[in-house]
Design a protein around this motif. Sequence first.
Motif, mmCIF file in Angstrom:
data_model
loop_
_atom_site.group_PDB
_atom_site.id
_atom_site.type_symbol
_atom_site.label_atom_id
_atom_site.label_comp_id
_atom_site.label_asym_id
_atom_site.label_seq_id
_atom_site.Cartn_x
_atom_site.Cartn_y
_atom_site.Cartn_z
ATOM 1 N N LEU A 147 6.083 7.455 0.169
ATOM 2 C CA LEU A 147 5.227 7.022 -0.934
ATOM 3 C C LEU A 147 6.052 6.463 -2.089
ATOM 4 O O LEU A 147 5.749 5.387 -2.628
ATOM 5 C CB LEU A 147 4.389 8.206 -1.419
ATOM 6 N N ASN A 148 7.087 7.170 -2.483
ATOM 7 C CA ASN A 148 7.910 6.706 -3.605
ATOM 8 C C ASN A 148 8.659 5.424 -3.268
ATOM 9 O O ASN A 148 8.801 4.531 -4.117
ATOM 10 C CB ASN A 148 8.896 7.800 -4.008
ATOM 11 N N ASP A 149 9.134 5.325 -2.031
ATOM 12 C CA ASP A 149 9.846 4.099 -1.638
ATOM 13 C C ASP A 149 8.911 2.896 -1.656
ATOM 14 O O ASP A 149 9.313 1.791 -2.047
ATOM 15 C CB ASP A 149 10.459 4.267 -0.247
ATOM 16 N N PHE A 150 7.669 3.093 -1.239
ATOM 17 C CA PHE A 150 6.716 1.978 -1.236
ATOM 18 C C PHE A 150 6.435 1.516 -2.659
ATOM 19 O O PHE A 150 6.425 0.312 -2.941
ATOM 20 C CB PHE A 150 5.413 2.404 -0.555
ATOM 21 N N ARG A 151 6.200 2.455 -3.558
ATOM 22 C CA ARG A 151 5.884 2.075 -4.934
ATOM 23 C C ARG A 151 7.072 1.426 -5.632
ATOM 24 O O ARG A 151 6.908 0.434 -6.362
ATOM 25 C CB ARG A 151 5.423 3.306 -5.716
ATOM 26 N N SER A 152 8.262 1.958 -5.426
ATOM 27 C CA SER A 152 9.430 1.464 -6.160
ATOM 28 C C SER A 152 9.995 0.176 -5.585
ATOM 29 O O SER A 152 10.599 -0.609 -6.317
ATOM 30 C CB SER A 152 10.523 2.546 -6.163
ATOM 31 N N GLY A 153 9.794 -0.055 -4.302
ATOM 32 C CA GLY A 153 10.482 -1.171 -3.656
ATOM 33 C C GLY A 153 9.648 -2.400 -3.417
ATOM 34 O O GLY A 153 10.104 -3.319 -2.714
ATOM 35 N N ASN A 154 8.437 -2.466 -3.956
ATOM 36 C CA ASN A 154 7.562 -3.601 -3.654
ATOM 37 C C ASN A 154 7.021 -4.253 -4.912
ATOM 38 O O ASN A 154 5.840 -4.598 -5.000
ATOM 39 C CB ASN A 154 6.403 -3.132 -2.760
ATOM 40 N N GLU A 155 7.887 -4.435 -5.889
ATOM 41 C CA GLU A 155 7.477 -5.080 -7.137
ATOM 42 C C GLU A 155 7.027 -6.516 -6.889
ATOM 43 O O GLU A 155 6.008 -6.971 -7.429
ATOM 44 C CB GLU A 155 8.638 -5.037 -8.132
ATOM 45 N N ALA A 156 7.734 -7.251 -6.026
ATOM 46 C CA ALA A 156 7.363 -8.634 -5.729
ATOM 47 C C ALA A 156 6.020 -8.699 -5.007
ATOM 48 O O ALA A 156 5.197 -9.585 -5.270
ATOM 49 C CB ALA A 156 8.446 -9.305 -4.892
ATOM 50 N N LEU A 157 5.778 -7.758 -4.103
ATOM 51 C CA LEU A 157 4.505 -7.744 -3.388
ATOM 52 C C LEU A 157 3.347 -7.478 -4.347
ATOM 53 O O LEU A 157 2.297 -8.136 -4.271
ATOM 54 C CB LEU A 157 4.539 -6.673 -2.300
ATOM 55 N N VAL A 442 9.651 0.066 -12.922
ATOM 56 C CA VAL A 442 8.625 0.224 -13.951
ATOM 57 C C VAL A 442 7.613 -0.917 -13.867
ATOM 58 O O VAL A 442 6.399 -0.713 -14.027
ATOM 59 C CB VAL A 442 9.282 0.278 -15.346
ATOM 60 N N ARG A 443 8.100 -2.101 -13.589
ATOM 61 C CA ARG A 443 7.199 -3.246 -13.455
ATOM 62 C C ARG A 443 6.248 -3.061 -12.268
ATOM 63 O O ARG A 443 5.060 -3.422 -12.343
ATOM 64 C CB ARG A 443 8.021 -4.527 -13.298
ATOM 65 N N ALA A 444 6.753 -2.483 -11.169
ATOM 66 C CA ALA A 444 5.890 -2.228 -10.014
ATOM 67 C C ALA A 444 4.784 -1.241 -10.365
ATOM 68 O O ALA A 444 3.637 -1.391 -9.930
ATOM 69 C CB ALA A 444 6.733 -1.690 -8.849
ATOM 70 N N VAL A 445 5.110 -0.231 -11.158
ATOM 71 C CA VAL A 445 4.092 0.728 -11.590
ATOM 72 C C VAL A 445 3.044 0.049 -12.456
ATOM 73 O O VAL A 445 1.834 0.278 -12.315
ATOM 74 C CB VAL A 445 4.752 1.899 -12.343
ATOM 75 N N ALA A 446 3.475 -0.816 -13.369
ATOM 76 C CA ALA A 446 2.529 -1.539 -14.228
ATOM 77 C C ALA A 446 1.604 -2.427 -13.402
ATOM 78 O O ALA A 446 0.398 -2.530 -13.690
ATOM 79 C CB ALA A 446 3.297 -2.375 -15.252
ATOM 80 N N TYR A 447 2.127 -3.075 -12.367
ATOM 81 C CA TYR A 447 1.283 -3.883 -11.488
ATOM 82 C C TYR A 447 0.231 -3.028 -10.795
ATOM 83 O O TYR A 447 -0.926 -3.449 -10.627
ATOM 84 C CB TYR A 447 2.133 -4.597 -10.439
ATOM 85 N N LEU A 448 0.613 -1.835 -10.367
ATOM 86 C CA LEU A 448 -0.342 -0.944 -9.703
ATOM 87 C C LEU A 448 -1.513 -0.613 -10.622
ATOM 88 O O LEU A 448 -2.676 -0.613 -10.198
ATOM 89 C CB LEU A 448 0.359 0.340 -9.258
ATOM 90 N N TYR A 449 -1.205 -0.315 -11.871
ATOM 91 C CA TYR A 449 -2.273 -0.001 -12.819
ATOM 92 C C TYR A 449 -3.164 -1.207 -13.061
ATOM 93 O O TYR A 449 -4.393 -1.078 -13.189
ATOM 94 C CB TYR A 449 -1.676 0.506 -14.132
#
Length: 480
Positions: A147-157, A442-449
């Motif tokens: 779960l953590n790897d998916f969230r942290s490693g897919n900012e471009a996606l 952090v940018r990937a987390v912001a995209y999720l929100y």
Amino acid sequence: MSQDEHQGEAAGGLFEDLPAVRREDEQAARQARMAAKRQGAVRLLQPNRSQIELRASDLESLLGEDHRARLVWGYVEQQDLSRLTDAIKARGSNAGRAAIDPRILFALWLYAVLEGVGSGREVARLTREHDAYRWLCGGVSVNYHALNDFRSGNEALMDEVLTANVAALAAAAAISLERVAQDGMRVRADAGAASFRRQASLEQHLAEAGELVREVKQRAQDDPGASSRRAKAAKQRAAEDREERIRAALEQLPQVQAAKRRNGDKPEDARASTTDADARVMKMGDGGFRPAFNVQLATTCEDQVIVGVAVSNVGSDMAQMVPMVEQVVERTGSTPGQWLVDGGFPAHEQIDAVHEQTQGKTEVLAPVPEPRRKSGDDDTPPTDKHQRKEGDTDAVAQWRQRMAGDEAKELYKQRAATAECVNALARNRGLQRMPVRGLTKVRAVAYLYALAHNLMRMVKIAPQLLGLGTGASVAAAAVA
């Protein structure tokens, strides 16, 4: 007087007002007690929590048809995640364990954001104990590392999915870019205030960390059987990670020093964090100063759909307007008619750049600051802040004149109603402190929100894009 006579007199004094007990009542009570005794002990249904139960049920029956988890899964199924599936090496008869479907991980995080859950460990626990998360997994075992790897490693996606989401809404004419509001939100970084150190301290800690790495490696070579291989590897990774974080803080220090010079502060006072080198100490909403990131959101005023997301480690909003306008134009293919920002954004250079970039199609709506008065000019009448000043460009002069009108002032009220509402929703969904470190993560987390927010807005303004109708079940899923 004897003791018995004394007690009898005391009892008579205490209970002399009570009526005397009749012999018939006493006999009836005695007979009732004897009858209850002959009937045996009371029978009670007591809990037996060690009893094994066998339940015949399927995951599909756990959730109602209008449950929010079904909405999330339906949305994720429509997304193009081919860049993730193409990278999976477990194919055909090749060796290796089958990979978790990326749609499961994506859906779990989207649903977790909507529920205000931001911890990978907590999401992993809920996949075993909560029916909605179990339904999303569909029997697939998920651990917090995946779960953590998916969230942290897919900012471009996440960026691509947000662009596709906004483009689909724009193509369906579900959103209007007539007015867009931008606002910044300071989100606490995953770093402590004590982790910020000056250059001399960082260099000292780097030397100590390097020495620790060498000691751990040497100890493992000298005595291979002293501890398990896994424990030794963990110690070495921890030491190397600390050394790398200190080195990253030293690399970030010149940027902090340059910012100090621009602000007129002493560059030798610059400090960087050994926990998250990208974090910066910023002034928060409560007036305090803490390590944080500046999360910028651009939202359509009419539909409250997020059309732009940016994250920086600069505490000021002064230079954030132009990059966001460029991003929104690129995502939507359209130029906003009016851009609403608060008083922290409108530097004259930014207004000129927006005017030039959009060829005058985008009007900036922002409050005009009061002119500064020099000491000793108290008797001089104040100048009109909306009149053109010496050195103003045409774009700046037009902005001043525009904000003098009642229509612009009335339209500007939509900024707070839009931006503050979206920020509050993000806070309520758990965007209080970043669970990751580094600008990219952090940018990937912001995209999720942003994606979670837009999903809920799509249910309201464009349910047809999700394959939904407009009945009561859709409304129930939106508020579930």
